[in-house]
Design an enzyme around this catalytic site. Structure first.
Site: not given
Ligand code: GRF
Length: 206
Positions: A13, A92, A109, A141, A144-145
């Protein structure tokens, strides 16, 4: 705006955000810092390759979670960060930290919240027998999630899918959705109204 991305692992990401920045998708903003709680995170290599400053914080080196959070806050302030983007950050953050950055901290998420919260969103959805899961981007917030949802997109769980193939489909959506939301934030188009997020899109001139 100065953007910090917080990571713990692969950083796909983070890469999607770096690529979007390179394509000029957030022209007035820049990823200026990558924070990792894992010194071996592949994400750090991606940051290095892109010439982005890295800050590694190892939790066991701090006497308390507050001290860990404080070290991150100090760095964020030093670098004048405007937006925090959690991208697979597996630690966290404390209540004080979350309160301080409320409205300026995003998380992604790999499920359609409020379903399948927690560290195994993809696996839990797959094993539940659900036929649809997806991706959620939300403001962070204390719970969590949770937190106001900015964007969601569903992903079908097909009969031939495995956890791996489902994960690939989810990642593909994540890599498109997260840069879109960061762009909206940078253009100041996201407005939190109670539990909800209003997206102010430009009015048509026609
Ligand atoms: C992703 O699937 C994201 O939704 C979750 O952790 C994963 C991270 O993947 N929170 P990357 O490290 O960005 O490949």
């Amino acid at each position: 705006m100065n953007i910090a991305v917080l990571v713990s692992g692969n950083g796909s990401n983070l890469q999607a955000l770096i690529d979007a920045e390179k394509r000029g998708e957030f022209p007035k903003s820049k990823i200026t810092l990558v924070i990792s709680d894992n010194p071996d995170a592949h994400a750090l290599k991606r940051a290095e390759k892109a010439g982005i400053d890295r800050f590694v914080v190892i939790a066991k080196n701090f006497a308390s979670t507050e001290a860990f959070d404080e070290a991150i806050i100090k760095k964020i302030e030093e670098k004048k960060i405007d937006l925090l983007v959690l991208a697979g950050f597996m630690r966290i953050l404390g209540d004080k930290f979350v309160d301080k950055y409320y409205g300026r901290m995003l998380n992604i998420h790999p499920a359609l919240l409020p379903a399948f919260k927690g560290a195994h969103g993809v696996r839990d959805a797959f094993e539940s027998g659900a036929r649809t899961t997806g991706v959620t981007v939300h403001f962070v917030t204390k719970e969590l999630d949770s937190g106001p949802i900015i964007s969601q997109e569903s992903v079908n769980i097909d009969h031939g899918d495995t956890i791996d193939s489902l994960e690939k489909k989810i990642h593909a959506v994540e890599h498109r959705l997260y840069p879109e939301v960061v762009r909206l934030f940078c253009e100041e188009k996201l407005k939190i109204e109670g539990e909800k997020v209003k997206i102010c899109r430009r009015k048509s001139k026609i």
